[in-house]
Enzyme design. Structure first.
Site, mmCIF file in Angstrom:
data_model
loop_
_atom_site.group_PDB
_atom_site.id
_atom_site.type_symbol
_atom_site.label_atom_id
_atom_site.label_comp_id
_atom_site.label_asym_id
_atom_site.label_seq_id
_atom_site.Cartn_x
_atom_site.Cartn_y
_atom_site.Cartn_z
ATOM 1 N N HIS A 88 0.798 -1.230 0.000
ATOM 2 C CA HIS A 88 0.000 0.000 0.000
ATOM 3 C C HIS A 88 0.829 1.277 0.000
ATOM 4 O O HIS A 88 0.277 2.371 -0.012
ATOM 5 C CB HIS A 88 -0.985 0.026 1.178
ATOM 6 C CG HIS A 88 -0.333 0.278 2.506
ATOM 7 N ND1 HIS A 88 0.289 -0.694 3.234
ATOM 8 C CD2 HIS A 88 -0.204 1.417 3.236
ATOM 9 C CE1 HIS A 88 0.761 -0.179 4.357
ATOM 10 N NE2 HIS A 88 0.490 1.103 4.380
HETATM 11 C C1 UD1 Z 1 -2.359 5.652 5.483
HETATM 12 C C2 UD1 Z 1 -1.105 6.226 6.111
HETATM 13 C C3 UD1 Z 1 -0.001 5.189 6.098
HETATM 14 C C4 UD1 Z 1 -0.466 3.883 6.718
HETATM 15 C C5 UD1 Z 1 -1.760 3.432 6.076
HETATM 16 C C6 UD1 Z 1 -2.283 2.229 6.814
HETATM 17 C C7 UD1 Z 1 -0.718 8.633 5.826
HETATM 18 C C8 UD1 Z 1 0.015 9.668 5.066
HETATM 19 N N1 UD1 Z 1 -0.620 7.393 5.363
HETATM 20 O O1 UD1 Z 1 -2.069 5.399 4.113
HETATM 21 O O2 UD1 Z 1 1.101 5.667 6.838
HETATM 22 O O3 UD1 Z 1 0.524 2.924 6.513
HETATM 23 O O4 UD1 Z 1 -2.733 4.476 6.157
HETATM 24 O O5 UD1 Z 1 -3.176 1.483 6.064
HETATM 25 O O6 UD1 Z 1 -1.345 8.942 6.799
HETATM 26 N N2 UD1 Z 1 -9.348 4.764 0.924
HETATM 27 C C9 UD1 Z 1 -10.592 4.187 0.803
HETATM 28 N N3 UD1 Z 1 -11.236 3.815 1.952
HETATM 29 C C10 UD1 Z 1 -10.718 4.007 3.191
HETATM 30 C C11 UD1 Z 1 -9.469 4.613 3.290
HETATM 31 C C12 UD1 Z 1 -8.786 4.988 2.146
HETATM 32 O O7 UD1 Z 1 -11.097 3.981 -0.288
HETATM 33 O O8 UD1 Z 1 -11.378 3.631 4.189
HETATM 34 C C13 UD1 Z 1 -8.623 5.127 -0.330
HETATM 35 C C14 UD1 Z 1 -8.897 6.544 -0.810
HETATM 36 O O9 UD1 Z 1 -8.892 6.526 -2.198
HETATM 37 C C15 UD1 Z 1 -7.689 7.298 -0.303
HETATM 38 C C16 UD1 Z 1 -6.583 6.245 -0.388
HETATM 39 O O10 UD1 Z 1 -7.226 5.019 -0.083
HETATM 40 O O11 UD1 Z 1 -7.391 8.437 -1.065
HETATM 41 C C17 UD1 Z 1 -5.434 6.487 0.572
HETATM 42 O O12 UD1 Z 1 -5.899 6.632 1.917
HETATM 43 P P1 UD1 Z 1 -5.047 7.494 2.975
HETATM 44 O O13 UD1 Z 1 -5.632 7.346 4.323
HETATM 45 O O14 UD1 Z 1 -4.818 8.872 2.472
HETATM 46 O O15 UD1 Z 1 -3.622 6.823 2.922
HETATM 47 P P2 UD1 Z 1 -3.216 5.297 3.048
HETATM 48 O O16 UD1 Z 1 -2.559 4.895 1.787
HETATM 49 O O17 UD1 Z 1 -4.362 4.513 3.542
HETATM 50 N N1 UDP Z 2 -3.949 -5.764 8.513
HETATM 51 C C1 UDP Z 2 -5.237 -6.269 8.607
HETATM 52 N N2 UDP Z 2 -5.893 -6.605 7.451
HETATM 53 C C2 UDP Z 2 -5.313 -6.464 6.226
HETATM 54 C C3 UDP Z 2 -3.993 -5.942 6.155
HETATM 55 C C4 UDP Z 2 -3.348 -5.588 7.320
HETATM 56 O O1 UDP Z 2 -5.781 -6.431 9.700
HETATM 57 O O2 UDP Z 2 -5.955 -6.793 5.222
HETATM 58 C C5 UDP Z 2 -3.262 -5.392 9.758
HETATM 59 C C6 UDP Z 2 -1.896 -5.986 9.922
HETATM 60 O O3 UDP Z 2 -1.982 -7.283 10.470
HETATM 61 C C7 UDP Z 2 -1.236 -4.989 10.850
HETATM 62 C C8 UDP Z 2 -1.827 -3.664 10.408
HETATM 63 O O4 UDP Z 2 -3.032 -3.990 9.723
HETATM 64 O O5 UDP Z 2 -1.621 -5.217 12.195
HETATM 65 C C9 UDP Z 2 -0.877 -2.976 9.482
HETATM 66 O O6 UDP Z 2 -1.516 -1.937 8.857
HETATM 67 P P1 UDP Z 2 -1.059 -1.358 7.448
HETATM 68 O O7 UDP Z 2 -0.230 -2.343 6.722
HETATM 69 O O8 UDP Z 2 -2.287 -0.858 6.795
HETATM 70 O O9 UDP Z 2 -0.229 -0.063 7.876
HETATM 71 P P2 UDP Z 2 1.280 0.187 8.356
HETATM 72 O O10 UDP Z 2 1.587 -0.743 9.462
HETATM 73 O O11 UDP Z 2 2.150 0.021 7.155
HETATM 74 O O12 UDP Z 2 1.249 1.607 8.772
#
Ligand code: UD1
Ligand code: UDP
Length: 359
Positions: free
Chosen positions: A203
């Site tokens: 991601h």
């Molecule tokens: C965010 C965090 C990242 C973390 C990740 C965990 C920041 C800058 N990034 O990244 O550090 O590792 O969360 O998963 O804070 N979207 C949906 N539904 C949702 C959420 C997001 O469709 O419920 C889509 C939207 O198109 C959105 C994109 O995902 O624009 C990115 O979501 P965003 O929260 O901005 O960043 P993540 O990539 O999720």
């Molecule tokens: N995770 C989850 N379901 C998924 C993918 C990840 O429950 O489909 C959990 C994973 O086990 C870990 C956390 O989400 O506990 C990690 O989150 P993510 O990878 O989104 O973010 P990051 O740790 O990189 O910030």
């Protein structure tokens, strides 16, 4: 003591579950959900499964560019803090919700406590690295998971209020590992055998937003030929859709919706190897004793690499295929993320801190 905890993204819900349980034994907690993640499978499922208390506030901020998202959170969090007047604001990890919470509190002179302080990838191209550095410099209490984190803070001149407590993700894992084994049917649902499949999560914008990197990762999975279960983050699904590759996934790659935590840890626990660019998943692979292939050039969880359980391969197709075929940790894991009492220590340190109300 009145603590305002701020969460907003998937990993923060998982981290706050054990901490919130512990804090509520002794403190008053107000839970603020920024709404950064909002799909059921990215948010509510964790509240339900992990029995996290319903947020007192859901700010409903949603998605947006970094500036707009962080700015909207900043204003909305400020309003809540002015109303609630907490003794401390508690933030987790390195997302935009973390930075907005820390900044809103610091500007109101409310002490900030940061869980997962001191982590550094030394890659300022990652949005998370900027969030980590700024949050740590705005924090009064810094709860570090590792010695490396303490050293990183020291190198930036931060030595006051720093505590080594271990990693709250160990607490979450210890609490839920047995429950996941009892309740989850994910291997049966997906149709894979223990030890006979890979788990993949991607991601990071450095991968998802780069068509070539995504092609290299999918190409490597196809070439390796093993069953690969890939719970797809919404960001990643959106990008794969834009690249027009969703309909032509390699036969052995099984794209599924994001999983709840219990399914995720059972799926990871029985995998042959895990491929990921997630921070949390690298640690969980280590805790579960599953070799981790990290689809990044760097990591903030350097101990897992030093211990020989994690290999950094970036998004190069050949390196990924080679690691899938040959990467094999040499020695048993040591306890590098603490012993699972981080939440207890955090509760105690908060209680005896100068920020606790007397009487
Ligand atoms: C965010 C965090 C990242 C973390 C990740 C965990 C920041 C800058 N990034 O990244 O550090 O590792 O969360 O998963 O804070 N979207 C949906 N539904 C949702 C959420 C997001 O469709 O419920 C889509 C939207 O198109 C959105 C994109 O995902 O624009 C990115 O979501 P965003 O929260 O901005 O960043 P993540 O990539 O999720
Ligand atoms: N995770 C989850 N379901 C998924 C993918 C990840 O429950 O489909 C959990 C994973 O086990 C870990 C956390 O989400 O506990 C990690 O989150 P993510 O990878 O989104 O973010 P990051 O740790 O990189 O910030």
């Amino acid at each position: 003591m009145k603590i305002a905890s701020i969460v907003g993204a998937r990993p923060q819900f998982i981290k706050c579950a054990p901490v919130s349980r512990e804090l509520r034994n002794e403190h008053e907690e107000i839970l603020i959900h920024t709404g950064q993640h909002y799909d059921h499978g990215m948010s509510e499922v964790f509240f339900e499964e992990l029995a996290i208390p319903k947020p007192d506030y859901n700010l409903g901020i949603g998605s947006g560019t970094h500036g707009r998202q962080t700015g909207a959170m900043l204003g909305a969090i400020e309003d809540v803090l002015e109303k609630e007047k907490p003794d401390v604001v508690l933030v987790y990890g390195d997302t935009n919700s973390t930075l907005a919470g820390a900044l809103a509190a610091a500007k109101l002179h409310v002490p900030v406590a940061h869980i997962e302080a001191g982590l550094r990838s030394f890659d300022r191209g990652m949005p998370e690295e900027v969030n980590r550095v700024l949050t740590d410099h705005a924090s009064d209490l810094l709860f570090c998971p590792t010695e490396t984190a303490i050293r990183n803070l020291g190198a930036e001149g931060i030595t006051k209020g720093v505590h080594l407590v271990g990693d709250v993700m160990v607490d979450a894992m210890n609490y839920n590992r047995g429950i996941a084994e009892e309740r989850s049917r994910i291997l049966e649902d997906v149709g894979v055998e223990p030890g006979g499949y890979l788990v993949v999560t991607v991601h990071r914008p450095s991968n998802t937003d780069d068509r070539e990197n995504m092609a290299a990762i999918l190409g490597a999975l196809a070439e390796a030929g093993k069953p690969a279960v890939f719970p797809v983050h919404p960001r990643t699904r959106k990008c794969l859709g834009e690249y027009g590759v969703l309909a032509e996934m390699p036969e052995n790659v099984r794209l599924i919706e994001p999983l709840g935590y219990l399914d995720m840890i059972r799926l990871m626990a029985h995998a042959e190897k895990i491929l990921t660019d997630s921070g949390g998943v690298q640690k969980e692979a280590y805790m579960l004793g599953v070799p981790c292939i990290t689809l990044r050039e760097n990591t903030e969880w350097v101990e897992t690499v030093e211990a020989g359980w994690n290999v950094l391969v970036g998004a190069g197709r050949e390196k990924i295929v080679d690691a899938i075929r040959h990467f094999s940790p040499g020695s048993r894991q040591k306890e590098i993320f603490g012993n699972g009492n981080a939440s207890v220590l955090i509760g105690k340190i908060l209680a005896r801190s100068q920020y606790a109300r007397s009487g």
